[in-house]
Design a protein around this motif. Structure first.
Motif, short mmCIF file in Angstrom:
data_model
loop_
_atom_site.label_atom_id
_atom_site.label_comp_id
_atom_site.label_asym_id
_atom_site.label_seq_id
_atom_site.Cartn_x
_atom_site.Cartn_y
_atom_site.Cartn_z
N TRP A 4 0.84 -1.21 0.00
CA TRP A 4 0.00 0.00 0.00
C TRP A 4 0.86 1.26 0.00
O TRP A 4 0.67 2.17 -0.82
CB TRP A 4 -0.93 -0.01 1.22
N LEU A 5 1.83 1.33 0.90
CA LEU A 5 2.65 2.53 1.03
C LEU A 5 3.46 2.80 -0.23
O LEU A 5 3.51 3.93 -0.72
CB LEU A 5 3.56 2.40 2.26
N LEU A 6 4.10 1.78 -0.79
CA LEU A 6 4.89 1.98 -2.00
C LEU A 6 4.02 2.30 -3.20
O LEU A 6 4.40 3.12 -4.04
CB LEU A 6 5.78 0.76 -2.27
N ARG A 7 2.85 1.69 -3.26
CA ARG A 7 1.90 1.98 -4.35
C ARG A 7 1.50 3.47 -4.32
O ARG A 7 1.28 4.08 -5.35
CB ARG A 7 0.67 1.08 -4.18
N CYS A 8 1.45 4.03 -3.13
CA CYS A 8 1.04 5.43 -2.96
C CYS A 8 2.22 6.40 -2.98
O CYS A 8 2.03 7.60 -2.80
CB CYS A 8 0.27 5.59 -1.65
N GLY A 9 3.44 5.92 -3.17
CA GLY A 9 4.59 6.80 -3.30
C GLY A 9 5.42 6.97 -2.03
O GLY A 9 6.36 7.76 -2.01
N ALA A 10 5.08 6.26 -0.97
CA ALA A 10 5.87 6.32 0.27
C ALA A 10 7.01 5.30 0.19
O ALA A 10 7.09 4.51 -0.76
CB ALA A 10 4.98 6.03 1.47
N SER A 62 3.54 11.51 -0.79
CA SER A 62 2.73 10.34 -1.14
C SER A 62 1.25 10.70 -1.17
O SER A 62 0.84 11.76 -0.71
CB SER A 62 2.99 9.20 -0.16
N CYS A 63 0.46 9.79 -1.68
CA CYS A 63 -0.99 10.01 -1.76
C CYS A 63 -1.75 9.17 -0.73
O CYS A 63 -2.93 8.88 -0.93
CB CYS A 63 -1.49 9.73 -3.18
N ILE A 64 -1.09 8.80 0.37
CA ILE A 64 -1.83 8.04 1.38
C ILE A 64 -2.97 8.89 1.93
O ILE A 64 -2.86 10.11 2.03
CB ILE A 64 -0.92 7.52 2.52
N MET A 65 -4.08 8.23 2.23
CA MET A 65 -5.26 8.92 2.75
C MET A 65 -5.97 8.03 3.75
O MET A 65 -5.64 6.85 3.88
CB MET A 65 -6.18 9.37 1.62
N SER A 66 -6.95 8.59 4.43
CA SER A 66 -7.59 7.91 5.56
C SER A 66 -8.14 6.53 5.22
O SER A 66 -8.04 5.62 6.03
CB SER A 66 -8.68 8.78 6.17
N ILE A 67 -8.69 6.35 4.02
CA ILE A 67 -9.27 5.04 3.70
C ILE A 67 -8.23 3.93 3.67
O ILE A 67 -8.57 2.76 3.80
CB ILE A 67 -10.08 5.06 2.38
N GLY A 68 -6.95 4.28 3.55
CA GLY A 68 -5.91 3.26 3.52
C GLY A 68 -5.32 2.92 4.87
O GLY A 68 -4.55 1.97 4.99
N PHE A 69 -5.69 3.68 5.90
CA PHE A 69 -5.03 3.51 7.19
C PHE A 69 -5.37 2.20 7.90
O PHE A 69 -4.69 1.82 8.84
CB PHE A 69 -5.30 4.71 8.10
N ASP A 70 -6.37 1.48 7.43
CA ASP A 70 -6.63 0.14 7.98
C ASP A 70 -5.47 -0.81 7.69
O ASP A 70 -5.32 -1.83 8.35
CB ASP A 70 -7.94 -0.43 7.44
N HIS A 71 -4.65 -0.48 6.68
CA HIS A 71 -3.46 -1.29 6.40
C HIS A 71 -2.50 -1.32 7.59
O HIS A 71 -1.70 -2.23 7.73
CB HIS A 71 -2.69 -0.73 5.19
N MET A 72 -2.58 -0.32 8.45
CA MET A 72 -1.63 -0.21 9.55
C MET A 72 -2.07 -0.96 10.81
O MET A 72 -1.32 -1.03 11.77
CB MET A 72 -1.40 1.26 9.88
N CYS A 114 5.20 14.25 5.13
CA CYS A 114 5.67 15.52 4.58
C CYS A 114 5.00 15.74 3.23
O CYS A 114 5.09 14.89 2.35
CB CYS A 114 7.19 15.49 4.44
N LYS A 115 4.33 16.86 3.10
CA LYS A 115 3.63 17.22 1.86
C LYS A 115 2.64 16.14 1.45
O LYS A 115 2.55 15.77 0.28
CB LYS A 115 4.63 17.50 0.74
N CYS A 116 1.91 15.65 2.41
CA CYS A 116 0.87 14.64 2.15
C CYS A 116 -0.47 15.38 2.05
O CYS A 116 -1.07 15.73 3.06
CB CYS A 116 0.83 13.62 3.28
N HIS A 117 -0.89 15.64 0.84
CA HIS A 117 -2.05 16.49 0.60
C HIS A 117 -3.37 15.86 1.02
O HIS A 117 -4.35 16.58 1.19
CB HIS A 117 -2.10 16.91 -0.87
N TYR A 118 -3.41 14.56 1.17
CA TYR A 118 -4.65 13.89 1.55
C TYR A 118 -4.73 13.56 3.03
O TYR A 118 -5.73 13.01 3.49
CB TYR A 118 -4.83 12.60 0.73
N ILE A 119 -3.69 13.86 3.78
CA ILE A 119 -3.69 13.58 5.22
C ILE A 119 -4.52 14.65 5.93
O ILE A 119 -4.31 15.84 5.74
CB ILE A 119 -2.25 13.56 5.78
#
Length: 199
Positions: free
Chosen positions: A53-59, A94-104, A116-121
């Motif tokens: 998930w993280l790498l797919r989103c650019g992290a 990265s483009c991580i956003m709230s709907i992906g946080f269940d991955h954690m 840093c510079k996470c526009h969807y956070i």
């Protein structure tokens, strides 16, 4: 074959006339990248699924016992499910956003997160993060920089990360009450080193 179908579909799209339509398209695509696949988490384990998930989103991620950061989705390590445990996450741009946080949810070894510079956070992301029991125990360091949707409410929610030793906050225009934040953390996490670079 699959790539050919996908590329034909993208080529078949008309050029989006306005930036609003373009923004909608990229927002939709980022939401697709963040979608949680609970079956995948069950199959490969929480650390592998979260890495994907993280790498797919650019992290990028760093595994416990390793020095180098894992940046390439196509070179994610393989092996036993319990071998590679995420120790650090750098979600810069990265483009991580709230709907992906269940991955954690199942991550047990994460000690450091950099947003840093996470526009969807948004505040909800930080609240969700601070509610995860495993992260409440393991998190030691956090940096939040240039995330324009974060407000005081999201920052104060981080007090649930009871073992947090270092928190750096910079360029967060939505954070207005610095003194309130300082007091909240002095009370809840007295050993926290809090660094602020806020206007």
């Amino acid at each position: 074959m699959l790539f050919g179908k996908i590329s034909r579909q993208f080529c078949g799209l008309k050029k989006l006339p306005g930036s609003r339509d373009s923004r909608y398209f990229w927002g939709w695509l980022n939401a697709v990248f963040n979608k949680v696949d609970h079956e995948r988490i069950r199959d490969v384990g929480p650390d592998r699924a979260a890495s994907e998930w993280l790498l797919r989103c650019g992290a990028v991620v760093r595994y416990h016992g390793q020095e180098r950061w894992q940046k390439d989705y196509n070179h994610l390590p393989t092996g036993p499910l319990d071998k590679y445990k995420i120790q650090a996450i750098d979600a810069t741009d990265s483009c991580i956003m709230s709907i992906g946080f269940d991955h954690m949810e199942g991550l047990q070894h994460v000690e450091k997160i950099r947003l840093c510079k996470c526009h969807y956070i948004e505040d909800d992301c930080l609240k969700r993060l601070s509610q995860l029991e495993n992260l409440q125990k393991s998190m030691l360091e956090m940096e939040i920089i240039s995330c324009g949707n974060i407000t005081d409410k999201g920052i104060i929610a981080l007090h649930h990360l009871r073992n947090l030793k270092y928190l750096f906050l910079s360029d967060l225009p939505g954070v207005k009450e610095k003194e309130k934040i300082v007091q909240a953390f002095k009370t809840s996490l007295p050993s926290l080193e809090l660094k602020l670079d806020l206007k």
